[in-house]
Write an enzyme that holds these catalytic residues in place. Structure first.
Site, PDB file in Angstrom:
ATOM      1  N   SER A   1       0.721  -1.130   0.068  1.00  0.00           N
ATOM      2  CA  SER A   1       0.213  -0.159  -0.116  1.00  0.00           C
ATOM      3  C   SER A   1       0.752   1.264  -0.105  1.00  0.00           C
ATOM      4  CB  SER A   1      -0.799  -0.044   1.128  1.00  0.00           C
ATOM      5  OG  SER A   1      -1.473   1.157   1.316  1.00  0.00           O
TER       6      SER A   1
ATOM      7  N   LYS B   1     -13.783  -4.528   2.632  1.00  0.00           N
ATOM      8  CA  LYS B   1     -14.672  -3.232   2.374  1.00  0.00           C
ATOM      9  C   LYS B   1     -16.351  -3.461   2.610  1.00  0.00           C
ATOM     10  CE  LYS B   1     -11.607  -0.571  -0.883  1.00  0.00           C
ATOM     11  NZ  LYS B   1     -11.486   0.032  -1.997  1.00  0.00           N
TER      12      LYS B   1
ATOM     13  N   ASN C   1     -14.508   2.183   2.773  1.00  0.00           N
ATOM     14  CA  ASN C   1     -12.843   2.241   2.795  1.00  0.00           C
ATOM     15  C   ASN C   1     -12.367   3.171   3.775  1.00  0.00           C
ATOM     16  OD1 ASN C   1     -13.241   4.823   1.635  1.00  0.00           O
ATOM     17  ND2 ASN C   1     -11.061   4.702   0.862  1.00  0.00           N
TER      18      ASN C   1
ATOM     19  N   ASP D   1     -13.072   6.266  -1.643  1.00  0.00           N
ATOM     20  CA  ASP D   1     -12.678   6.210  -3.291  1.00  0.00           C
ATOM     21  C   ASP D   1     -13.444   6.964  -4.294  1.00  0.00           C
ATOM     22  OD1 ASP D   1     -10.895   4.264  -2.276  1.00  0.00           O
ATOM     23  OD2 ASP D   1     -12.364   2.615  -2.322  1.00  0.00           O
TER      24      ASP D   1
ATOM     25  N   GLY E   1     -15.436  -2.717 -16.786  1.00  0.00           N
ATOM     26  CA  GLY E   1     -15.284  -3.409 -15.893  1.00  0.00           C
ATOM     27  C   GLY E   1     -16.334  -3.475 -14.829  1.00  0.00           C
ATOM     28  N   ALA E   2     -16.688  -4.452 -13.831  1.00  0.00           N
ATOM     29  CA  ALA E   2     -17.886  -4.366 -13.034  1.00  0.00           C
ATOM     30  C   ALA E   2     -17.481  -5.055 -11.871  1.00  0.00           C
ATOM     31  CB  ALA E   2     -18.883  -5.291 -13.596  1.00  0.00           C
ATOM     32  N   GLY E   3     -16.368  -4.414 -11.216  1.00  0.00           N
ATOM     33  CA  GLY E   3     -16.037  -5.029  -9.793  1.00  0.00           C
ATOM     34  C   GLY E   3     -16.273  -4.108  -8.861  1.00  0.00           C
TER      35      GLY E   3
ATOM     36  N   ALA F   1     -14.738  -1.147  -7.837  1.00  0.00           N
ATOM     37  CA  ALA F   1     -14.517   0.110  -8.156  1.00  0.00           C
ATOM     38  C   ALA F   1     -15.549   0.624  -9.036  1.00  0.00           C
ATOM     39  CB  ALA F   1     -13.044   0.294  -8.882  1.00  0.00           C
TER      40      ALA F   1
HETATM   41  P1  ATR Z   1     -12.240  -4.192  -7.879  1.00  0.00           P
HETATM   42  O1  ATR Z   1     -12.975  -4.621  -7.013  1.00  0.00           O
HETATM   43  O2  ATR Z   1     -10.746  -3.623  -7.557  1.00  0.00           O
HETATM   44  O3  ATR Z   1     -12.768  -3.161  -8.836  1.00  0.00           O
HETATM   45  P2  ATR Z   1     -12.297  -6.763  -9.225  1.00  0.00           P
HETATM   46  O4  ATR Z   1     -13.538  -7.054  -8.402  1.00  0.00           O
HETATM   47  O5  ATR Z   1     -11.135  -7.665  -9.036  1.00  0.00           O
HETATM   48  O6  ATR Z   1     -11.470  -5.420  -8.882  1.00  0.00           O
HETATM   49  O7  ATR Z   1     -12.748  -6.774 -10.837  1.00  0.00           O
HETATM   50  C1  ATR Z   1     -11.970  -6.653 -11.612  1.00  0.00           C
HETATM   51  C2  ATR Z   1     -12.664  -6.439 -12.970  1.00  0.00           C
HETATM   52  O8  ATR Z   1     -11.694  -6.570 -14.190  1.00  0.00           O
HETATM   53  C3  ATR Z   1     -13.864  -7.163 -13.364  1.00  0.00           C
HETATM   54  O9  ATR Z   1     -14.782  -6.515 -14.035  1.00  0.00           O
HETATM   55  C4  ATR Z   1     -13.126  -8.386 -14.169  1.00  0.00           C
HETATM   56  O10 ATR Z   1     -14.173  -8.920 -15.241  1.00  0.00           O
HETATM   57  P3  ATR Z   1     -15.060 -10.107 -14.909  1.00  0.00           P
HETATM   58  O11 ATR Z   1     -16.145  -9.559 -14.032  1.00  0.00           O
HETATM   59  O12 ATR Z   1     -15.578 -10.810 -15.747  1.00  0.00           O
HETATM   60  O13 ATR Z   1     -13.950 -11.106 -14.049  1.00  0.00           O
HETATM   61  C5  ATR Z   1     -12.023  -7.441 -15.116  1.00  0.00           C
HETATM   62  N1  ATR Z   1     -11.240  -8.328 -15.465  1.00  0.00           N
HETATM   63  C6  ATR Z   1     -10.268  -8.996 -14.994  1.00  0.00           C
HETATM   64  N2  ATR Z   1      -9.508  -9.567 -15.760  1.00  0.00           N
HETATM   65  C7  ATR Z   1      -9.931  -9.405 -17.209  1.00  0.00           C
HETATM   66  C8  ATR Z   1      -9.878  -9.831 -18.487  1.00  0.00           C
HETATM   67  N3  ATR Z   1      -8.635 -10.578 -18.823  1.00  0.00           N
HETATM   68  N4  ATR Z   1     -10.348  -9.333 -19.359  1.00  0.00           N
HETATM   69  C9  ATR Z   1     -11.485  -8.568 -19.296  1.00  0.00           C
HETATM   70  N5  ATR Z   1     -11.784  -8.195 -17.962  1.00  0.00           N
HETATM   71  C10 ATR Z   1     -11.335  -8.740 -17.003  1.00  0.00           C
END
Ligand code: ATR
Length: 291
Positions: free
Chosen positions: A21, A72, A93, A108, A132-134, A136
């Site tokens: 970190s 979190k 956070n 964040d 992306g859909a994590g 963040a």
């Molecule tokens: P955080 O919580 O930090 O935002 P996370 O939950 O690890 O991160 O999410 C990572 C994101 O990167 C997800 O949207 C993931 O897609 P999936 O939901 O399909 O897993 C995306 N991601 C990771 N590797 C990927 C890849 N090789 N191609 C496309 N998307 C990817």
């Protein structure tokens, strides 16, 4: 903070892992430049021990905590109060000490908002694409909808995860602006001038040549791009943006501003712009020295 004394207040980060970190670097520099008697350390905490760790921190008179992956969500049940936006997002956070326990915030999101304001990017009535859909992505989708974006398209490899975020945003904020799509469906998005926010882990060091969408036609539809990744300083996503004549920013300011927002909440103060600029400079030097 120059010397630890009997009066020194402690703040810290709980998560697992925490060793990588940058938060201790940022907060200890903020404390030093603001002349505060405060020290910031990391605490590696296992998932089963979150409740005990927060209770322990409170009785040890710890002033404030940051929380990182994977705690979190879990930390929420330990709080005496929670900020409404953090509650809607379902992720906290930052813990701020009160007389009754810790109150939870999501800085964040305050961090990204301040980065966008700095870059003169207004979300009001804008069209946004989130890659992306994590965790963040979820926080950012809430921010965009709350700030009055007219469209929030969440594009993800696993489309179901994007759709869940979109539904939660629409339900909580009583709107219809958000939708979830597969990455390949970017071709279905008409128009231009999209603000694109890259939240996936793709492109993160050492996989610096990776990007979720390579297609130039996608970048042509953008107005500006923000990658929440800050290592490398210029991601492949940012390179694709720039190759198509668009501005692009990395996530270093978001990281800085989430820390500044937490620091301000803990110490009930406003950090001067020149201190923020000095810490930003130090962060850039610190990252370069590790390359
Ligand atoms: P955080 O919580 O930090 O935002 P996370 O939950 O690890 O991160 O999410 C990572 C994101 O990167 C997800 O949207 C993931 O897609 P999936 O939901 O399909 O897993 C995306 N991601 C990771 N590797 C990927 C890849 N090789 N191609 C496309 N998307 C990817």
């Amino acid at each position: 903070m120059s010397r630890i004394k009997g009066t020194t207040r402690v703040c810290g980060l709980i998560g697992n892992p925490v060793e990588h970190s940058m938060s201790p670097f940022i907060h200890n520099n903020l404390a030093k430049l603001c002349g505060l008697d405060l020290a910031y350390v990391t605490f590696k905490v296992e998932a089963d021990d979150v409740k005990e760790a927060i209770g322990g921190a409170y009785v040890l008179n710890v002033l404030g905590m940051n929380v990182t992956v994977p705690h979190k969500q879990a930390v929420i049940e330990t709080l005496c109060d929670i900020d409404p936006l953090a509650n809607a997002i379902g992720a906290v956070n930052t813990l701020v000490r009160t007389n009754d326990g810790y109150k939870g915030y999501n800085t964040d999101i305050l961090g990204l908002h301040r980065e966008l304001i700095d870059a003169d990017i207004s979300l009001k009535d804008s069209k946004v694409i989130i890659l992306g859909a994590g965790g963040a992505s979820r926080a950012i989708a809430f921010l965009c909808a709350r700030e009055g974006a007219s469209e929030v398209h969440i594009l993800n490899r696993t489309v179901e995860k994007a759709q869940i975020i979109a539904t939660d945003v629409n339900t909580h904020l009583n709107t219809k602006v958000a939708d979830g799509m597969a990455l390949a469906d970017h071709v279905k998005l008409n128009g231009s001038e999209y603000i694109v926010i890259q939240t996936s882990s793709v492109g993160l060091y050492p996989h610096v040549d990776d990007v979720v969408i390579e297609d130039d036609s996608f970048y042509k539809k953008a107005k500006v791009g923000v990658d929440i990744i800050y290592n490398p300083a210029e991601t492949k996503f940012m390179k694709c943006m720039k190759a198509n004549g668009k501005e692009a920013y990395n996530g270093l300011k978001m990281l800085l501003y989430q820390a500044v927002s937490a620091f301000e909440l803990w110490n009930d103060m406003h950090v001067d712009e020149n201190v923020i600029q000095q810490v930003y400079q130090l962060m850039q030097e610190e990252l370069t020295s590790h390359e």
